[in-house]
Design a protein around this motif. Structure first.
Motif, PDB file in Angstrom:
ATOM      1  N   TYR A 278     -23.460  29.277  -4.844  1.00  0.00           N
ATOM      2  CA  TYR A 278     -23.632  29.476  -3.580  1.00  0.00           C
ATOM      3  C   TYR A 278     -23.459  30.781  -3.244  1.00  0.00           C
ATOM      4  CZ  TYR A 278     -18.443  29.761  -4.210  1.00  0.00           C
ATOM      5  OH  TYR A 278     -17.306  30.059  -4.648  1.00  0.00           O
TER       6      TYR A 278
ATOM      7  N   TYR B 151     -24.875  26.375  -0.289  1.00  0.00           N
ATOM      8  CA  TYR B 151     -24.796  26.076  -1.523  1.00  0.00           C
ATOM      9  C   TYR B 151     -26.469  26.033  -1.902  1.00  0.00           C
ATOM     10  CZ  TYR B 151     -20.294  24.834  -1.748  1.00  0.00           C
ATOM     11  OH  TYR B 151     -18.693  24.769  -1.477  1.00  0.00           O
TER      12      TYR B 151
ATOM     13  N   GLU C 271     -23.447  19.000   2.080  1.00  0.00           N
ATOM     14  CA  GLU C 271     -23.018  19.812   3.156  1.00  0.00           C
ATOM     15  C   GLU C 271     -24.007  20.023   4.404  1.00  0.00           C
ATOM     16  OE1 GLU C 271     -20.802  20.846  -0.658  1.00  0.00           O
ATOM     17  OE2 GLU C 271     -23.056  20.427  -0.207  1.00  0.00           O
ATOM     18  N   THR C 272     -25.279  20.150   3.713  1.00  0.00           N
ATOM     19  CA  THR C 272     -26.409  20.194   5.052  1.00  0.00           C
ATOM     20  C   THR C 272     -27.587  19.475   4.440  1.00  0.00           C
ATOM     21  OG1 THR C 272     -27.562  21.917   3.293  1.00  0.00           O
ATOM     22  CG2 THR C 272     -25.905  22.664   4.993  1.00  0.00           C
TER      23      THR C 272
END
Length: 715
Positions: A204, A220, A231-232
Motif C-alpha cells: 500500500y 492498497y 476498502e475500495t
C-alpha cells in the motif's frame, strides 16, 4: 531517538542556523518545489525537480573545465553497509542518510557536521529488510526534514537542530514491512510506501499531513481477504484478477521506491512492485493478471483517489517490478506535444505513457529481452514467450530478476533530450519448486534457488562473462540507443546529467566518472576507494558549483551476487568535488593475515543440502557462493572462533544487536550444521586459492575463464 550536535548554534531558531553557515534561511514551500527545475543552486527533492529528471542546468563544471575537478571535502560514516541515498541540499545545508535511517546535516560547502539524528531503529529487526539497512533519502517541506525509517515510521525532523517533531507509525509492526525509499511531498501531503514483499506483506501507499503527521488516506495495491470486505471499489475489481488464497501469502505489490507528482495535473504516480511470492503459480494458481502488481497507478494526492493504472506485466512472475524511477516530461511525439511518463523498469522495455490518461504510447527493449517479443499497443499487453513462465520446464529468462535496470536512478537531460541509465544484461535460470514451503518472516520466492555446482573460481568466471553492465544513453523519442559506456564490473550506480554537457556515474570498481553527454567519452575519473551504487547530485553555494556522491558498495544485488571488488574495506563516505579541489583520501591498511579455516568432515550430500539452505536463508546478505561484497562479513574469512560459535549466532541470536538475524524458527540444529559445512567448504576453496603461488593462481584463473566461455555456448 538521538541527536548529536557538532556545530554550536547561536539559538534554536532556523534563521540562526543558516546564519551560522553564512546563508539566509528559506522555507521549502510548494512554490520552491514547483520551480526547482530553474533553481540551479539547490537539490530540494529526490529527483532534484518534481519531474524527477536528475538534470541540473549548472555548467561551471563542463566538458572543458572538468579536468580541474577535484575532491574538496569528504564525510565518513561509521557503518560498513551500503549507501544508496540521494543527498538533498537547501540553502547551503546538505541532508544525507546513512545506514539504519540515520540523518546527517552537513555544511554543504565544507562537509562540517551540523547535527545527526538517529531514529533508534532496532537492529534485531534486520531480518525484515530485503536488501540491507539502507535508506535512499529524505524529503524537505517548509522547515522540516521528512524521513521514512526501516522500522516503518514516518518522522518529521526540525531542520534547525535535528530534533524530532512528530513520528507516525505507517505499518503493522507484527508484519515484516520496512521503509527504504525517500518520501515525496505533494502540496503538503507526505507520501510514503514500504517494502517487504518477499516476506509476505500486502502493499500500500499512504498520505500524511506534513504539519502534524496525521494519516489522510491509504491506497492498497493488492486486495486482501475477501471475507474482510474491500476498502475500495478498485480493490473489489482487482480481486477478480486473483485466484486461490493469495492473501495468506500477502500478495506483495509494495511501493518501495519510485513516486512522482505532477502539480499541474494534480496527479500522483506510484510504481508498484512484484507479486508475492514472485512465482504466480504459487500465489494465484489458476492464473489472473493480479492487479495492481507491476503497475503504474495514478492517484489524487490529497485523497488517494484512484484515477488510472497501467500494468506492465499482467500476472507478473519474474520479480519484474515497476518501482524504478519515473520521469515526467513534455516531448514531441508523432507530430504533437504529449505530456508523458517515462520509465525503464526491470523487464527490459522502455515505456512512454501518456501521464494524463495512462495510454501506452511506446514500449521498446533497451536491453536484450527473451520473455516477450513486443508490446501490442492496441491492448497495452506484452506478447509473451509462453516458455518464459517456466511452468513446464526451466527457462533462462532475460533480463533476470535483477532487471535490465533496477532502482539505481537514471537521468533525463533537458539539454540533449536523452535518458542516461544504468543498464544490465544478465540472464538467469528459473525453475518451478516441486514442493514449495512457505516460511513466515523469511524470503519466499516460489521457485528454486539453486547454488552453484562449480568451484568458486569457475563460478565467478562464469558470472563475469554472463553479466554485461553499462551506462546507456537512450533516445526516448526515436526509442533507440545512442551510445553506451561499459562498466568493467557488474552494476553501475545512479546517474546525473548537467548543463555542462556532462553525465556523472559511480561504478562498482571504485570509480566516479564524468562522461561527455553527446558521445559517452570518459573525460574525468576519480578513485573513490569504494564501489558506488548511489546517484550523484550537483548544487551551488556562494556561486561555486559542487558535485557530490555517496561511496559505499552494498544493498540489493550487490549483496546477493557477492562480487568482491577490493581487498580492504575503507570508510563509506560522502565525496564532494569542485573545480580546484585538491584533497586526497587517506590511505588504508590491507586486512591482516588470518588463520586457516577448519576443514569440514561433512559428506558431499550434506554440503550440497547446506548450499541449498544457505542460498535460501543467507545468500541475500552474505552473497551467492558465500562471496560477500564487503558490506557484511565474508563468512569464508571469519576468525575461527566464529565457526566454533556458529549455532550461537545462527540459532540463538548472539549477534541480534548488530543486525544479524536469528533463524531458530526455520532451521534445525542439523540444518545449521549443514550450512556451516557448506560455508567451511567454500572457506577452504578461498584459502587454497589465495595461498597458491601467484603463477599457479594466474593459470587457474585463465583456465576458469576459458571453461566459462565454453560452458556459455550451451546456455
Amino acid at each position: 531517538m538521538r541527536v548529536v550536535f557538532k556545530t554550536p548554534l547561536l539559538s534554536a531558531g532556523l534563521a540562526l542556523l543558516f546564519y551560522s553557515v553564512g546563508l539566509p534561511a528559506a522555507s521549502v514551500t510548494q512554490d520552491r518545489l514547483v520551480s526547482a527545475s530553474t533553481d540551479a543552486d539547490h537539490w530540494l527533492s529526490h529527483g532534484r525537480d518534481l519531474n524527477e529528471t536528475r538534470f541540473s542546468p549548472l555548467n561551471d563544471v563542463n566538458t572543458t573545465s572538468v579536468d580541474n575537478l577535484g575532491l574538496i571535502w569528504s564525510y565518513d560514516f561509521d557503518d560498513t553497509r551500503g549507501l544508496e541515498g540521494t543527498p538533498l541540499v537547501a540553502d547551503g545545508v546538505m541532508y544525507v542518510t546513512g545506514n539504519w535511517s540515520v540523518v546527517h546535516a552537513l555544511d554543504a560547502s565544507t562537509g562540517e557536521q551540523l547535527w545527526v539524528y538517529d531514529p533508534g531503529v532496532p537492529r534485531e529487526r534486520a531480518n525484515a529488510f530485503c536488501c540491507g539497512a539502507i535508506n535512499r533519502g529524505v524529503a524537505l517541506w517548509e522547515d522540516s526534514v521528512l524521513l521514512g525509517t526501516l522500522d516503518g515510521y514516518l518522522i518529521a525532523i526540525d531542520r534547525t537542530d535535528g530534533r524530532e517533531r512528530w513520528r507516525s507509525l505507517t505499518i503493522d509492526p507484527s508484519k515484516n514491512y520496512s521503509i527504504t525509499g525517500a518520501p515525496r511531498v505533494a502540496n503538503g501531503v507526505v507520501v510514503i510506501g514500504n517494502g517487504g514483499s518477499e516476506y509476505g506483506v500486502r502493499g500500500y501507499v499512504s498520505g500524511y499531513d506534513a504539519a502534524t503527521g496525521e494519516q489522510l488516506w491509504r491506497f492498497y495495491t493488492v486486495p486482501g481477504n475477501p471475507q474482510d470486505g474491500f476498502e475500495t471499489e478498485q480493490m473489489a475489481l482487482a480481486a477478480e484478477t486473483w485466484t486461490g488464497q493469495w492473501w495468506t501469502m500477502g500478495g506483495g505489490g509494495t511501493v518501495w521506491d519510485s513516486i512522482a507528482y505532477d502539480p499541474e495535473l494534480d496527479l500522483l504516480y506510484i510504481g508498484v512492485g512484484n507479486g508475492a511470492p514472485h512465482n504466480r503459480e504459487m500465489r494465484s494458481p489458476d492464473g489472473g493478471d493480479n492487479l495492481y502488481v507491476a503497475s503504474i497507478v495514478a492517484l489524487r494526492p490529497q485523497t488517494g483517489e484512484y484515477v488510472w493504472h497501467y500494468q506492465q506485466n499482467p500476472g507478473e512472475t519474474w520479480d519484474y517490478t515497476a518501482t524504478q524511477q519515473m520521469v515526467l516530461a513534455d516531448i514531441s511525439w508523432q507530430g504533437q506535444t504529449r505530456q508523458v511518463l517515462m520509465q525503464a523498469p526491470k523487464n527490459g522495455f522502455f515505456f512512454i505513457i501518456d501521464r494524463i490518461t495512462g495510454e501506452l504510447l511506446s514500449a521498446e527493449p533497451f536491453v536484450p529481452v527473451n520473455w516477450a517479443s513486443h508490446y501490442d499497443l492496441d491492448t497495452g499487453r506484452p506478447v509473451e514467450n509462453r516458455a518464459a513462465r517456466y511452468v513446464d520446464e526451466p527457462f533462462n529468462v532475460r533480463p533476470s530478476g535483477l532487471g535490465g535496470h533496477n532502482w539505481h536512478s537514471m537521468s533525463y537531460s533537458l539539454q540533449t533530450g536523452l535518458v542516461y541509465l544504468p543498464a544490465l544484461d544478465f540472464a538467469a535460470p528459473m525453475e518451478q519448486e516441486e514442493e514449495y514451503t512457505w516460511f513466515e518472516g523469511q524470503w519466499n520466492l516460489g521457485y528454486k534457488m539453486g547454488h552453484s555446482p562449480f568451484g568458486r573460481l569457475l563460478s565467478q568466471a562464469l558470472l563475469r562473462r554472463m553479466l554485461d553492465s553499462y551506462l546507456l544513453a537512450w533516445d526516448p523519442v526515436n526509442q533507440q540507443e545512442v551510445w553506451r559506456a561499459p562498466n568493467p564490473e557488474m552494476g553501475g550506480g545512479g546517474v546525473l546529467s548537467t548543463g555542462g554537457g556532462l553525465v556523472f556515474q559511480g561504478t562498482a570498481n571504485n570509480r566516479f566518472t564524468a562522461y561527455d553527454s553527446e558521445n559517452g567519452q570518459a573525460l574525468w575519473s576519480f578513485d573513490t576507494q569504494h564501489g558506488i551504487v548511489a546517484a550523484p547530485i550537483t548544487y551551488s553555494v556562494n556561486g561555486r558549483q559542487y558535485v557530490a556522491v555517496m561511496a559505499g558498495q552494498g544493498g540489493g544485488y550487490s549483496m546477493m551476487i557477492g562480487l568482491k571488488r577490493q581487498a580492504a574495506t575503507p570508510k563509506r563516505r560522502v565525496l564532494t568535488f569542485a573545480l580546484g579541489g585538491d584533497r586526497v583520501l587517506p590511505g588504508y591498511e590491507l586486512p591482516s593475515t588470518r588463520n586457516k579455516p577448519p576443514t569440514t568432515t561433512a559428506s558431499a550430500e550434506e554440503i550440497d543440502r547446506g548450499g541449498v539452505a544457505y542460498t535460501r536463508f543467507c545468500a541475500r546478505c552474505h552473497g551467492a557462493g558465500v562471496v560477500s561484497d564487503g558490506s557484511v562479513p565474508d563468512l569464508r574469512k571469519l576468525d575461527n572462533s566464529w565457526y566454533e560459535n556458529f549455532d550461537q549466532v545462527v540459532l540463538e541470536g548472539l549477534m541480534l544487536s548488530a543486525g544479524m538475524p536469528q533463524f531458530d524458527s526455520v532451521l534445525t540444529p542439523h540444518q545449521s550444521a549443514e550450512i556451516k559445512a557448506y560455508i567451511l567448504d567454500r572457506a577452504e576453496d578461498e584459502w587454497v586459492l589465495h595461498n597458491d603461488p601467484s603463477w599457479w593462481l594466474a593459470i587457474k584463473t585463465w583456465l576458469a575463464d576459458k571453461v566459462a566461455a565454453l560452458l556459455l555456448l550451451f546456455v
